[in-house]
Write a protein that holds these residues in place. Sequence first.
Motif, PDB file in Angstrom:
ATOM      1  N   SER A   1      -1.229 -11.431  -7.619  1.00 11.37           N
ATOM      2  CA  SER A   1      -2.634 -11.143  -7.304  1.00 11.37           C
ATOM      3  C   SER A   1      -2.855  -9.649  -7.072  1.00 11.37           C
ATOM      4  O   SER A   1      -3.977  -9.149  -7.231  1.00 11.37           O
ATOM      5  CB  SER A   1      -3.081 -11.938  -6.076  1.00 11.37           C
ATOM      6  N   CYS A   2      -1.791  -8.946  -6.698  1.00 12.96           N
ATOM      7  CA  CYS A   2      -1.897  -7.498  -6.472  1.00 12.96           C
ATOM      8  C   CYS A   2      -1.599  -6.682  -7.732  1.00 12.96           C
ATOM      9  O   CYS A   2      -1.548  -5.447  -7.671  1.00 12.96           O
ATOM     10  CB  CYS A   2      -0.948  -7.070  -5.349  1.00 12.96           C
TER      11      CYS A   2
ATOM     12  N   GLN B   1       0.825  -1.204   0.000  1.00 14.74           N
ATOM     13  CA  GLN B   1       0.000   0.000   0.000  1.00 14.74           C
ATOM     14  C   GLN B   1       0.863   1.260   0.000  1.00 14.74           C
ATOM     15  O   GLN B   1       0.379   2.354  -0.289  1.00 14.74           O
ATOM     16  CB  GLN B   1      -0.921   0.008   1.225  1.00 14.74           C
TER      17      GLN B   1
END
Length: 285
Positions: free
Chosen positions: A35-36, A4
């Motif tokens: 997946s990110c 993040q």
Amino acid sequence: MLLQHFSLETPYHGRTLLHHAILCGSTGAVKVLLSCGADPECPVKTLKTEFRPIHLAARFGLSETLQFLIDSGCDINSKANSGDTALMICAKYKNEECLKVLTGAGADFGLVNVSVLDIIKVRRIPNSSNVSIFSPLMFVAETGDVEALKALIGSGEVGLNYQNENGFSAIMIAALKGHVEAFRLLAYAGADVKLLNKSGETTITLSELNQNRDLFEKVMLALALEKGNRNAGGFYALHCAARNGDLDAVTLLTSRDYDLNVPDGEDALHLCWQLGKVMVPCVSS
């Protein structure tokens, strides 16, 4: 949580987080990064090399990581700047599980074929500890590549009459596939056309199954005329010369005491009729 605050694509020494996760063998981290949104095609860029995550995974034998990359849409046939695909890298480093993953995903073996042929053409003969799995000679005969075949024969490192598990030799394969020039090279190099495969077929009977059968006959006839080859496992030079109306060939072969009474599957009378067609016009003139 860390992602993040940091970019997935920020490079460090030319490598992104995904590359480092692969280098560390961390399959879990690879899965999370993909997946990110990590780019499975993002290349490693250093001063001398450029390659993709799939090439890293193939090099280190990380089959599970390789599968994650494939599932994420990477190009399985992409090439590193060395020209190697992931499939080639797996073969080079003997990473069998990765090879299975790539095969199952539909990796292009044709690219490997081109690479192997190029290596053979510069007389770097691939070493095979088990020719039943990979035989350079059988491989080249299958492709019909004349230059690679010349290199193999010239190396003196191959057994011309090796037969695979089904009894096929290299010249049988060349005959079956219709590769006339490869057939010519093997025949003149001394490949045995009398060998039988497990179905009882010979090189000659296999050559008769394809549309180039006349061209194969011409090769065998030329071989008989040049080298006096008599016992050719089902090929009858005198019959062939008579069928083709080749007076010079008939004259030469009969002067070498080729037997006029040997049937070629039909009968000797038929041969006499063929010979008559060739000889009579010459006599009458």
